[in-house]
Design a protein around this motif. Structure first.
Motif, PDB file in Angstrom:
ATOM      1  N   ILE A  25      -6.730  21.266  -3.354  1.00  0.00           N
ATOM      2  CA  ILE A  25      -6.809  20.019  -2.601  1.00  0.00           C
ATOM      3  C   ILE A  25      -5.987  18.996  -3.371  1.00  0.00           C
ATOM      4  CG2 ILE A  25      -8.354  18.302  -1.544  1.00  0.00           C
ATOM      5  CD1 ILE A  25      -9.011  21.238  -0.781  1.00  0.00           C
ATOM      6  N   LEU A  26      -4.899  18.578  -2.782  1.00  0.00           N
ATOM      7  CA  LEU A  26      -3.984  17.651  -3.444  1.00  0.00           C
ATOM      8  C   LEU A  26      -4.090  16.319  -2.722  1.00  0.00           C
ATOM      9  CD1 LEU A  26      -1.591  17.192  -5.388  1.00  0.00           C
ATOM     10  CD2 LEU A  26      -0.098  17.914  -3.536  1.00  0.00           C
ATOM     11  N   ALA A  27      -4.538  15.305  -3.401  1.00  0.00           N
ATOM     12  CA  ALA A  27      -4.755  14.054  -2.683  1.00  0.00           C
ATOM     13  C   ALA A  27      -4.712  12.864  -3.607  1.00  0.00           C
ATOM     14  CB  ALA A  27      -6.102  14.100  -1.973  1.00  0.00           C
ATOM     15  N   ASN A 291      -7.239   6.698   2.386  1.00  0.00           N
ATOM     16  CA  ASN A 291      -7.974   6.121   1.258  1.00  0.00           C
ATOM     17  C   ASN A 291      -9.166   5.322   1.778  1.00  0.00           C
ATOM     18  OD1 ASN A 291      -8.576   3.596  -0.380  1.00  0.00           O
ATOM     19  ND2 ASN A 291      -7.425   4.775  -1.883  1.00  0.00           N
ATOM     20  N   TYR A 292     -10.317   5.545   1.172  1.00  0.00           N
ATOM     21  CA  TYR A 292     -11.529   4.857   1.629  1.00  0.00           C
ATOM     22  C   TYR A 292     -12.008   3.809   0.629  1.00  0.00           C
ATOM     23  CZ  TYR A 292     -12.063   8.326   5.296  1.00  0.00           C
ATOM     24  OH  TYR A 292     -11.868   9.104   6.399  1.00  0.00           O
ATOM     25  N   ARG A 293     -11.274   3.669  -0.451  1.00  0.00           N
ATOM     26  CA  ARG A 293     -11.805   2.837  -1.519  1.00  0.00           C
ATOM     27  C   ARG A 293     -11.336   1.378  -1.425  1.00  0.00           C
ATOM     28  NH1 ARG A 293     -10.575   5.571  -6.709  1.00  0.00           N
ATOM     29  NH2 ARG A 293     -12.491   6.714  -6.291  1.00  0.00           N
ATOM     30  N   SER A 294     -10.026   1.212  -1.201  1.00  0.00           N
ATOM     31  CA  SER A 294      -9.465  -0.125  -1.431  1.00  0.00           C
ATOM     32  C   SER A 294      -8.845  -0.726  -0.182  1.00  0.00           C
ATOM     33  CB  SER A 294      -8.371  -0.024  -2.497  1.00  0.00           C
ATOM     34  OG  SER A 294      -8.725   0.882  -3.491  1.00  0.00           O
ATOM     35  N   GLY A 295      -8.672  -2.044  -0.239  1.00  0.00           N
ATOM     36  CA  GLY A 295      -7.944  -2.742   0.812  1.00  0.00           C
ATOM     37  C   GLY A 295      -6.448  -2.485   0.667  1.00  0.00           C
ATOM     38  N   ARG A 318      -2.974   5.869   3.057  1.00  0.00           N
ATOM     39  CA  ARG A 318      -3.141   4.763   3.994  1.00  0.00           C
ATOM     40  C   ARG A 318      -4.613   4.346   4.003  1.00  0.00           C
ATOM     41  NH1 ARG A 318      -2.920   9.550   6.845  1.00  0.00           N
ATOM     42  NH2 ARG A 318      -4.956   9.902   7.807  1.00  0.00           N
ATOM     43  N   THR A 319      -4.839   3.142   4.473  1.00  0.00           N
ATOM     44  CA  THR A 319      -6.228   2.671   4.545  1.00  0.00           C
ATOM     45  C   THR A 319      -6.466   1.915   5.840  1.00  0.00           C
ATOM     46  OG1 THR A 319      -7.907   1.304   3.508  1.00  0.00           O
ATOM     47  CG2 THR A 319      -5.664   0.547   3.264  1.00  0.00           C
ATOM     48  N   ASP A 320      -7.698   1.949   6.304  1.00  0.00           N
ATOM     49  CA  ASP A 320      -8.063   1.161   7.482  1.00  0.00           C
ATOM     50  C   ASP A 320      -8.942  -0.009   7.077  1.00  0.00           C
ATOM     51  OD1 ASP A 320      -6.802   3.027   9.016  1.00  0.00           O
ATOM     52  OD2 ASP A 320      -8.624   4.186   9.466  1.00  0.00           O
ATOM     53  N   VAL A 633      -3.824   4.579 -12.008  1.00  0.00           N
ATOM     54  CA  VAL A 633      -5.268   4.870 -12.091  1.00  0.00           C
ATOM     55  C   VAL A 633      -6.051   3.557 -12.160  1.00  0.00           C
ATOM     56  CG1 VAL A 633      -7.101   5.799 -13.588  1.00  0.00           C
ATOM     57  CG2 VAL A 633      -5.054   7.149 -13.142  1.00  0.00           C
ATOM     58  N   ALA A 634      -5.575   2.646 -13.026  1.00  0.00           N
ATOM     59  CA  ALA A 634      -6.308   1.383 -13.216  1.00  0.00           C
ATOM     60  C   ALA A 634      -6.399   0.605 -11.897  1.00  0.00           C
ATOM     61  CB  ALA A 634      -5.614   0.548 -14.289  1.00  0.00           C
ATOM     62  N   ILE A 635      -5.268   0.453 -11.234  1.00  0.00           N
ATOM     63  CA  ILE A 635      -5.252  -0.339  -9.986  1.00  0.00           C
ATOM     64  C   ILE A 635      -6.184   0.277  -8.944  1.00  0.00           C
ATOM     65  CG2 ILE A 635      -3.807  -1.023  -8.018  1.00  0.00           C
ATOM     66  CD1 ILE A 635      -1.469  -1.276  -9.928  1.00  0.00           C
ATOM     67  N   THR A 636      -6.146   1.600  -8.861  1.00  0.00           N
ATOM     68  CA  THR A 636      -6.894   2.254  -7.778  1.00  0.00           C
ATOM     69  C   THR A 636      -8.396   2.373  -8.065  1.00  0.00           C
ATOM     70  OG1 THR A 636      -6.250   4.391  -8.695  1.00  0.00           O
ATOM     71  CG2 THR A 636      -4.953   3.554  -6.845  1.00  0.00           C
ATOM     72  N   ARG A 637      -8.862   1.799  -9.179  1.00  0.00           N
ATOM     73  CA  ARG A 637     -10.315   1.748  -9.401  1.00  0.00           C
ATOM     74  C   ARG A 637     -10.953   0.652  -8.550  1.00  0.00           C
ATOM     75  NH1 ARG A 637     -10.797   6.105  -9.889  1.00  0.00           N
ATOM     76  NH2 ARG A 637      -8.590   6.161  -9.506  1.00  0.00           N
ATOM     77  N   ALA A 638     -10.135  -0.305  -8.110  1.00  0.00           N
ATOM     78  CA  ALA A 638     -10.697  -1.503  -7.470  1.00  0.00           C
ATOM     79  C   ALA A 638     -10.968  -1.292  -5.991  1.00  0.00           C
ATOM     80  CB  ALA A 638      -9.719  -2.663  -7.653  1.00  0.00           C
TER      81      ALA A 638
END
Ligand code: ATP
Ligand code: MG
Length: 806
Positions: A25-27, A291-295, A318-320, A633-638
């Motif tokens: 699973i590559l994501a 992506n379900y985490r961030s704006g 992408r994010t919604d 990694v750091a940015i995508t923690r938010a």
């Protein structure tokens, strides 16, 4: 069942419900990799495909492993997660080695050396072998040994390329013999020894048959030895070839993101993602792109940053979730100002109802945490630091653990050396050297060598210590003390508690020792031991032939006594015990430690060239790409809000450093980003605290520092919402390019101080120098001057009588 799957999107659903075959699973970040992996485990168990004990799931950090276990506990509330083989590589290898200690050639109560213990062991051996430590520093040898082990090489298998390697290999052999003799293993050894253990055909067959599913999170960060270990577990062929796609094989479910590979310096290879496809022939390759985490502001920032890297496998996220908050960038004058800005922001978040646990402050280097901690402490905000000086690594706690280790394994030389003369027993260096000499003559441990020693002024004292340890061990065994009782008893019988109680500054240490008793208590309960289980009773080693059902009925850790188990836990999970736990706290950690985690609000501090990206990487394109992945990694923690900061000057490792802001800031998109102008002043109390801290860190500071300016509390302003063409408008209506914001702020500071950067100056006491930094205005203005012969000083302008030189 439908409940389990109902919150998944179509691709996630497909990944979770794949047949019993290997898959990759590559994501990208936040796309639900860990959620998919955990849900798959729950699905496999709930649908009756496998028993919990037939699953092995591995990840990288203790925190990530705990998170995984916790998520599974939510999905299947009835599951006893302690029965699962779920954890870090080190944790799982430790467990396997405990079960099969005799086959692995280890004593049942082998002890684990953490990096510091390993280093002190190496130092001692270098001394004993009269090695020239200028040519062979202990740290270099430590790296040599660890890297050799991670490459799967024993000392006798090394083919030295030169005389230096030859000598290192010889010393490695001495170290190996020593560890074997004293029954200790270092971190790398846990993996290598377990890998070798699986070279045993019967055992390998047992585990290959037992584990129907092996699931690996953060696969991109496996190092070659971990990869080889996985192959031994999953492939029928001992060489690790075989046809994993065949129905007879274990199904390996590897989940990863090449853009988050951040451990190349420890040997991790992104290539494993590619090798996996060739060697395991996964029947399924699934990409998750939602992506379900961030704006979108956060996600776009991450995407645009990482697009600067070459050699990517390529994914689109992408994010919604809408745009989310604007990303703020704060240029601080100093690290102290930066810390204050972070604290103010955190306060605002807390006031707005954001739970403290959902707030994280990230930094590239552990050394940055002190100033942040101080500012949080001053503000009365509860925080928790991961890494740094951890609970189990505190001096007094390590001393207590050393006594406990000697109860468990009297031959543990590192523990012996730590406490033989602590509290002081009049045993000097010369006696210990004599003892070490005897030990190498008789090829035995220090403890055993006492009985071979014939002379020496302090011999009776050594014997008294050896007797004391015997007595403590006997009392614990005969009284059947539980683990907390054992810890309590050892603290008293060893004299440790009395020693710290008598120390003037010993109160904190005494509290930490008492906390160790609490930790033991919590451990016993958490691990499901009976409340009255004797600490030092080892259950009989589990027989390999025991049926799986029987194994299910036993706690997995039964081969360890509660004491051994507790000591392994302290060595492996040093950072994860939260003293006086229960309180929600703001989380402080390095970016490395934040992998896999998420927080509503994240601050990334110290975004300066030389710090982040790290100075060692500035001229190496490959390392620079790794730093960029780290920033990704750091940015995508938010989740909702992201704040970034840098300081024009920073005190680090006793030196003031001046670095331009990080190139990573220039790589972010303009949209959704807002540069703030620096704030001008602070409260008196804030400066009081900070001065103490700075004075401690910088003994070079002059007395003018004490009288330094304390500007009135200045309102901080920020630029108007950004325009998409990269321009911003400040309060005075001045339009400037966003990246000029710093220069504008600097020009303002120069006007305020009446001095320009690089201005040459003369001071009566310190001589000639040049201005390198400044802050404040009017009577509060201060400048920092680098003097030709007197170091660097901050000077209050109204007191210092600086003259300009043309
Ligand atoms: P990382 O790369 O940082 O390890 P990840 O890919 O493992 O991230 P997760 O941590 O599993 O991502 O998920 C990120 C967040 O998105 C979590 O809060 C998770 O609960 C949520 N999430 C994942 N999938 C869905 C979904 N289908 N619906 C709603 N929320 C989801
Ligand atoms: Mg994850």
């Amino acid at each position: 069942m439908s409940d389990l799957l109902k919150s998944l999107n179509a691709e996630q659903h497909r990944a979770v419900t794949l047949p019993d075959e290997s898959a990759l699973i590559l994501a990208g970040a936040g796309s639900g990799k860990t959620r998919v992996l955990t849900t798959r485990i729950a699905w496999l168990i709930q649908t009756g495909r496998v028993r919990p004990s037939e699953i092995l799931a591995v990840t990288f950090t203790n925190k990530a492993a705990q998170e995984m276990v916790a998520r599974l506990g939510v999905l299947i509330p009835t599951i006893d997660t302690r029965r699962l083989w779920m954890g870090t590589f080190h944790g799982l290898c430790n467990r396997m080695l405990r079960i099969h200690a005799p086959e692995a050639g280890l004593p049942a109560s082998f002890q684990i050396l953490d990096s510091n213990d390993q280093l002190s062991t190496i130092k001692r051996l270098l001394k004993e072998t009269n090695t020239d430590t200028e040519s062979y520093p202990a740290k270099t040898l430590q790296t040599f040994i660890n890297e050799s082990k991670e490459a799967g090489l024993r000392a006798n298998a090394i083919q030295p390329a030169n005389a230096i390697d030859q000598k290192c290999a010889e010393l490695y052999a001495v170290y190996e013999t020593h560890c074997q003799r004293t029954g200790v293993v270092d971190f790398a050894e846990l993996l290598l020894r377990c890998y070798e253990l699986l070279g045993n055909d019967d055992l390998r067959h047992h585990y290959q048959t037992r584990f129907k599913h092996v699931l690996v999170d953060e696969f991109q960060d496996t190092n070659p030895l971990q990869y080889a270990w996985l192959k031994r577990l999953a492939c029928r062929d001992p060489q690790g070839r075989g046809n994993p796609a065949s129905s007879a094989s274990t199904a390996v479910f590897a989940v990863g993101d090449d853009d988050q590979s951040i451990y190349a310096f420890r040997g991790a290879k992104v290539d494993h993602m590619l090798h996996f496809s060739e060697e395991f022939q996964p029947s399924h390759l699934i990409k998750l792109e939602q992506n379900y985490r961030s704006g979108s502001f956060i996600l776009d920032a991450a995407n645009q940053l990482i697009a600067n890297n070459a050699e990517r496998l390529g994914k689109n996220l992408r994010t919604d979730a809408g745009t989310g908050d604007l990303i703020y960038i704060y240029p601080a004058a100093t690290d102290l100002y930066e810390a204050n800005w972070v604290v103010e922001g955190i306060r605002t978040k807390l006031k707005a109802g954001c739970p403290a646990n959902e707030i994280a402050v990230l930094y590239r280097s552990n050394a940055q945490s002190r100033v942040l901690e101080h500012a949080l402490f001053q503000a009365g905000i509860t925080y928790r630091v991961y890494g740094g000086l951890r609970f189990f690594e505190r001096q007094e706690v390590k001393h207590a653990l050393a006594y406990l280790r000697l109860i468990d394994n009297p031959n543990d030389d590192t523990a012996w050396m730590r406490v033989v003369n602590f509290p002081t027993r009049g045993i000097g260096q010369r006696t210990l050297e004599q003892l070490a000499h005897t030990a190498s003559e008789y090829a035995c441990s220090l403890c055993a060598a006492v009985s071979f020693m014939e002379t020496g002024a302090a011999l009776p004292k050594l014997k008294t210590f050896a007797r004391l340890m015997d007595e403590i061990r006997q009392t614990i065994d005969q009284s059947g003390y539980t683990l907390p009782e054992t810890v309590d008893y050892v603290l008293k019988a060893s004299g440790l508690l009395a020693h710290y109680e008598a120390e003037r500054e010993g109160r904190d240490r005494v509290e930490n020792l008492q906390e160790l008793v609490n930790a033991a208590n919590a451990f016993v309960t958490g691990m499901g031991y009976a409340a009255d289980a004797p600490a030092h009773t080892v259950a009989p080693a589990k027989n390999m032939a025991v049926t799986l059902e029987a194994e299910d009925a036993l706690l997995p850790e039964t081969p360890m006594s509660p004491l051994s188990h507790f000591l392994s836990h302290a060595a492996l999970e040093a950072g994860d015990y939260q003293a006086r736990s229960g309180q929600a706290a703001v989380q402080l950690m390095t970016v490395h430690a934040s992998k896999g985690l998420e927080f509503a609000a994240v601050w990334i501090t110290g975004l300066e060239e030389g710090l982040f990206p790290h100075e060692n990487s500035l001229y190496h394109p490959k390392s620079l790409q790794e730093e960029r992945r780290l920033m990704y990694v750091a940015i995508t923690r938010a989740k909702q809000s992201l704040s970034l900061s840098f300081a024009n000057s920073r005190m680090l490792h006793g030196q003031t450093r001046y670095h331009p802001h990080s190139r990573f800031l220039d790589e972010l998109p303009d949209t959704g980003l807002e540069w703030l102008a620096p704030k001008r002043g602070f409260t008196e109390e804030y400066f009081d605290g900070m001065e103490n801290l700075v004075a401690k860190e910088d003994s070079d500071m002059c007395e003018e520092k004490e009288e330094s300016a304390r500007p009135a509390y200045g309102r901080h302003y920020r630029s108007a919402p950004s325009r998409t063409n990269g321009e911003a408008v400040n309060q005075n209506g001045l339009t400037y390019k966003r990246r000029d914001a710093q220069q504008a702020a600097q020009a303002q500071r120069e006007r305020d101080a009446g001095f320009a950067l690089k201005q040459r100056v003369f001071h009566l006491k310190f001589g000639e120098g040049k201005v390198i930094n400044m802050e404040g205005q009017g009577p509060g203005a201060r400048v920092q001057v680098q003097f030709a012969h007197s170091g660097t000083k901050w000077l209050a302008l109204d007191k210092a009588k600086l003259e300009k030189i043309n």
